[in-house]
Design an enzyme around this catalytic site. Structure first.
Site, PDB file in Angstrom:
ATOM      1  N   LYS A  81       0.819  -1.224   0.000  1.00 41.17           N
ATOM      2  CA  LYS A  81       0.000   0.000   0.000  1.00 41.17           C
ATOM      3  C   LYS A  81       0.847   1.265   0.000  1.00 41.17           C
ATOM      4  O   LYS A  81       0.425   2.293  -0.531  1.00 41.17           O
ATOM      5  CB  LYS A  81      -0.966  -0.013   1.183  1.00 41.17           C
ATOM      6  CG  LYS A  81      -2.058  -1.050   1.013  1.00 41.17           C
ATOM      7  CD  LYS A  81      -3.075  -1.018   2.129  1.00 41.17           C
ATOM      8  CE  LYS A  81      -4.126  -2.080   1.850  1.00 41.17           C
ATOM      9  NZ  LYS A  81      -5.109  -2.206   2.903  1.00 41.17           N
TER      10      LYS A  81
ATOM     11  N   ARG B  25      -7.267  -7.939  -8.725  1.00 41.59           N
ATOM     12  CA  ARG B  25      -7.952  -9.234  -8.908  1.00 41.59           C
ATOM     13  C   ARG B  25      -9.438  -8.963  -9.119  1.00 41.59           C
ATOM     14  O   ARG B  25      -9.888  -7.826  -9.026  1.00 41.59           O
ATOM     15  CB  ARG B  25      -7.784 -10.062  -7.639  1.00 41.59           C
ATOM     16  CG  ARG B  25      -8.292  -9.281  -6.429  1.00 41.59           C
ATOM     17  CD  ARG B  25      -8.261 -10.068  -5.149  1.00 41.59           C
ATOM     18  NE  ARG B  25      -8.392  -9.201  -3.994  1.00 41.59           N
ATOM     19  CZ  ARG B  25      -9.537  -8.765  -3.483  1.00 41.59           C
ATOM     20  NH1 ARG B  25     -10.675  -9.117  -4.043  1.00 41.59           N
ATOM     21  NH2 ARG B  25      -9.566  -7.967  -2.426  1.00 41.59           N
TER      22      ARG B  25
END
Ligand code: ADP
Ligand code: ADP
Ligand code: MG
Length: 472
Positions: free
Chosen positions: A115, A291
């Site tokens: 992140k 994803r």
């Protein structure tokens, strides 16, 4: 073209991918832990292979899975969500061994899965990010110092976190001292990384995320947004597309921003760019998921695009089926994550045998699940057992349809979050499309519904009452 796909997952998402394969004339190969022998994905796939006795490690065994794909003649592997779906090494091993990984490159998965790196990449691309630290935190002292700069409340977050875990809000220096080691140990246990960073806590934010699709020919489009503000402990419960809380200008702005974000990192495949909106209406990039997401279904409902099919086509090197100007959003869709949990008992997991199951149907209703009557919910996995997706032209109609669909649905033998969602649907703030990520926490009374609500229970109660009246 891709002819045969191994699905490196289980449950509803494995079934979802098998369905896409069937429609595309692609053979599907399931893998399963022995405890999943009677799972629906095993029955639905063209072929199925055991991963052995351990319920979890088999699904995470990269070399075993890639070997199986090669031995069974698969051209590609679909990772689904969870398990290995954001594991850069898995994608790299697939690439090395000549099996197409259905998803972005290993390098993009690695960068966006971190992140802190993702935040840096977005700053470079000119995307507004949540104010916070540019680097991971070295120690508590640095964390305390940064918190003074950022301003309390702050969020302490695991750099490799996911699934809503490894995130703690700290309202003061004392809070931060208490939580610092906790988040690190949580992150180490859950994600195998002790790295943490800090963001300003956006108070009462709206969670908005954009579905994007990018092919290997330089085309990148978005399928509009999803509002995932109905969450409990940073985990999504109900998702809505498009957001009834945004106007068309905000929608276009975020769509454009997400395409820039995806292009700036060389994205390929289906992905999601997540933002938070603060109370003043400003948007901040939060993270990118590399994803297919649990809630991709509602974007499919409002646009008519089959996201899993697009994933497979992109992996096969084909161009996107649609241009941006061919993507319209129509009506509203809501997804309910039906979890095997007892809302009345602090959402305690509720495992066991499903003695009776009936899927809701009728106009505008889709159910994605791997359960059936007689199926036993194993205790090893996520508690989500079904997704109920409803679509209608207007916001009022989609709420009514949601009520009706949840009424239709029968799940006996275990406790589920279904009756809780029916309470949320009745709430005036929800109906007025006015909610943020604090909604669930602010309305604990919604877990206090009556248990006797479904028709069968009522019929049984009535039968008892009649029998009692007749003196039987
Ligand atoms: P989505 O954003 O698609 O709704 P979630 O965050 O709910 O996805 O995660 C989907 C599934 O993947 C959940 O079962 C969650 O527990 C799992 N998951 C997500 N990220 C991770 C991770 N970094 N490590 C392990 N499991 C994860
Ligand atoms: P994950 O990878 O687990 O999905 P995210 O970074 O997407 O983690 O955050 C999950 C949820 O946690 C968000 O949807 C939001 O509700 C909450 N959250 C995360 N960061 C912040 C923040 N800076 N301020 C307020 N809420 C946040
Ligand atoms: Mg997230």
């Amino acid at each position: 073209m891709i002819r045969k796909i191994l699905i490196a997952n289980r449950g509803e998402i494995a079934v979802r991918v098998i369905r896409a394969c069937a429609e595309m004339g692609i053979r599907s190969v399931a893998i399963y832990a022995d405890s999943d022998r009677y799972s629906l994905h095993v029955k639905k796939a063209d072929e199925a292979y055991s991963l052995g006795a351990d319920p979890v490690t088999g699904y995470l065994n990269i070399h075993r899975i890639v070997n199986l794909a090669l031995e069974t003649g698969c051209d590609a592997i679909h990772p689904g969500y969870g398990f290995l779906s954001e594991n850069a090494r898995f994608a790299a091993v697939c690439e090395q061994r000549g099996v197409t990984y259905i998803g972005p490159s290993a390098e993009v998965i690695r960068r966006m899965g971190d992140k802190t790196e993702a935040r840096k990449a977005m700053v470079t691309a000119g995307i507004p990010v949540t104010p916070g630290t540019n680097e991971n935190l070295k120690d508590l002292d640095e964390a305390l110092q940064m918190a003074e700069q950022v301003g309390y409340p702050v969020m302490l977050k695991a750099t490799s976190g996911g699934g809503g875990r490894g995130i703690r809000r700290c309202d003061s220096a004392d809070d931060l001292r208490r939580n610092y080691d906790r988040v690190i140990s949580e992150a180490t246990k859950a994600f195998g990384s002790a790295e943490v960073f800090m963001e300003k806590c956006i108070v009462n934010p709206i969670h908005i995320e954009l579905q994007i699709l990018a092919d290997s020919h330089g085309n990148c489009i978005h399928l509009y947004e999803r509002d995932c503000s109905i969450q409990r402990r940073n985990q999504k419960l109900i998702e809505i597309a498009p957001s009834p809380q945004l106007d068309e200008a905000q929608r276009q702005y975020l769509g454009g921003l997400s395409v820039i974000a995806a292009k700036s990192v060389g994205y390929r495949g289906a992905g999601t760019v997540e933002f938070l909106q603060d109370e003043s209406g400003r948007f901040y990039f939060m993270e990118m998921n590399t994803r297919v997401q649990v809630e991709h279904t509602i974007s499919e409902a409002i646009t008519g695009v089959d996201i899993v099919e697009e994933q497979i086509r992109i992996a096969a090197g084909l161009p996107l089926k649609f241009r941006q100007d061919q993507i319209q959003h129509r009506g509203y869709a809501i997804q309910f994550r039906v979890n095997a949990e007892d809302p009345k008992n602090d959402f305690l997991p509720s495992f066991g045998r499903i003695s009776r199951y009936y899927a809701p149907g009728g106009p505008g209703v889709r159910t994605d699940t791997a359960i059936y009557t007689g199926y036993t919910i194993p205790p090893y996995y996520d508690s989500m057992i079904a997704k109920v997706i409803v679509w209608a032209l207007t916001w009022d109609d989609v709420i009514n349809r949601g009520q009706r669909a949840l009424d239709d649905m029968v799940v006996h033998g275990i406790r589920t979050t279904k009756p809780y969602y029916q309470e949320i649907l009745k709430h005036p703030e929800f109906r007025a499309a006015h909610f943020n990520t604090s909604f669930v926490e602010n309305h604990p009374e919604l877990t206090k519904y009556s248990d006797k609500r479904n028709k069968e229970d009522l019929a049984a109660a009535l039968a008892v009452a009649i029998a009692a009246h007749a003196g039987l």
